[in-house]
Design a protein around this motif. Structure first.
Motif, mmCIF file in Angstrom:
data_model
loop_
_atom_site.group_PDB
_atom_site.id
_atom_site.type_symbol
_atom_site.label_atom_id
_atom_site.label_comp_id
_atom_site.label_asym_id
_atom_site.label_seq_id
_atom_site.Cartn_x
_atom_site.Cartn_y
_atom_site.Cartn_z
ATOM 1 N N THR A 19 18.175 14.924 43.292
ATOM 2 C CA THR A 19 18.021 13.470 43.134
ATOM 3 C C THR A 19 17.190 13.113 41.908
ATOM 4 O OG1 THR A 19 16.059 13.418 44.570
ATOM 5 C CG2 THR A 19 18.204 13.075 45.624
ATOM 6 N N THR A 43 23.209 12.068 45.171
ATOM 7 C CA THR A 43 22.951 10.727 45.671
ATOM 8 C C THR A 43 22.446 10.806 47.108
ATOM 9 O OG1 THR A 43 25.189 10.459 46.557
ATOM 10 C CG2 THR A 43 24.829 9.846 44.237
ATOM 11 N N ARG A 64 23.804 9.536 49.737
ATOM 12 C CA ARG A 64 24.921 9.848 50.641
ATOM 13 C C ARG A 64 25.290 11.320 50.594
ATOM 14 N NH1 ARG A 64 29.731 5.489 50.661
ATOM 15 N NH2 ARG A 64 30.473 7.117 52.079
ATOM 16 N N THR A 78 29.899 2.636 52.864
ATOM 17 C CA THR A 78 29.189 2.165 51.672
ATOM 18 C C THR A 78 27.866 1.506 52.026
ATOM 19 O OG1 THR A 78 30.489 0.114 51.787
ATOM 20 C CG2 THR A 78 31.267 1.834 50.292
ATOM 21 N N GLU A 100 24.554 3.347 51.202
ATOM 22 C CA GLU A 100 24.002 3.317 49.847
ATOM 23 C C GLU A 100 24.826 2.362 48.996
ATOM 24 O OE1 GLU A 100 22.330 6.628 46.614
ATOM 25 O OE2 GLU A 100 24.060 7.094 47.867
ATOM 26 N N ASN A 154 25.584 2.895 45.288
ATOM 27 C CA ASN A 154 26.350 4.080 44.888
ATOM 28 C C ASN A 154 27.838 3.741 44.906
ATOM 29 O OD1 ASN A 154 27.376 6.638 44.411
ATOM 30 N ND2 ASN A 154 26.959 7.392 46.473
ATOM 31 N N ASP A 155 28.441 3.705 43.737
ATOM 32 C CA ASP A 155 29.854 3.352 43.616
ATOM 33 C C ASP A 155 30.727 4.568 43.922
ATOM 34 O OD1 ASP A 155 32.299 2.278 43.046
ATOM 35 O OD2 ASP A 155 32.016 2.222 40.872
#
Length: 207
Positions: free
Chosen positions: A76, A87, A89, A146, A149, A152-153
């Motif tokens: 991270t 990330t 996730r 989603t 997070e 986070n895309d």
């Protein structure tokens, strides 16, 4: 740390660290090199279970989980082209998948340990690997989560494409998971040979 547990802990730690590093490097279109190292964690767990029993096997799994958490925390803090290498996730998915799948592997192996020598390691690894793959990829990349997070895309992972370029239309992460699962299943079969060899050296006669 007893001398009995040390080899298993070191082997598990090496596999977890190597997998966390190799997952950064692609192998073809659907896999990373980490897909070929991580499944051997099940081999370590099964050998420990067969030779030393449920308790030591669980301790080795716990040690592997701690090493995995440390790797995730380090990841991270390392920035890649699109943000942190790990990330939230991915860290959650990785930790939850590892602990759940490995503990399930231990339980199934113990239930089947009195059968033919290959049944316990094969069944426990197949089930554990399947659960591991399902948990990790769903938690890490599914558009349904989603909320875990929002920043986070993961839209790239949810692009609808043919499964492994030839099957029905599915989100990309499903193809990634399916390819990973196929590797795990293949290695579960191949791992029976080293399992037999290692256990045969540690125990005069495999039950």
């Amino acid at each position: 740390m007893t001398r009995t547990l040390l080899p298993g802990v070191l082997a598990m730690a090496a596999i977890v660290v190597a997998s966390n590093i190799l997952v950064q490097f692609l192998f073809g279109q659907w896999l990373t090199w980490g897909a070929f190292t991580y499944p051997f964690a099940f081999l370590v767990t099964d050998v420990m279970n067969r030779v030393y029993g449920v308790g030591p096997a669980r301790k080795v799994v716990a040690a592997g989980f701690v090493v995995g958490v440390i790797c995730s925390l380090i990841g991270t803090q390392i920035m890649g082209e699109f943000g942190p290498l790990v990330t939230l996730r991915i860290a959650l998915g990785s930790g939850l998948a590892f602990l759940t799948a490995q503990m399930l592997d231990v339980a199934i192996f113990n239930r089947l340990r009195e059968g033919k020598w290959w049944r316990a390691p094969l069944a426990s690894t197949l089930v554990g690997s399947s659960v591991d793959t399902a948990i990790f990829f769903f938690v890490a990349f599914s558009g349904a989560l989603t909320v875990l997070e929002p920043a986070n895309d993961v839209s790239w992972a949810n692009e609808t494409l043919p499964l492994l370029s030839v099957g029905p239309m599915v989100p990309l992460w499903v193809s990634l998971a399916f390819a990973d699962w196929l590797v795990k299943l293949s290695l579960a079969l191949l791992a029976l040979a080293p399992f037999r060899l290692i256990v045969g050296r540690l125990i005069p006669r495999v039950a």
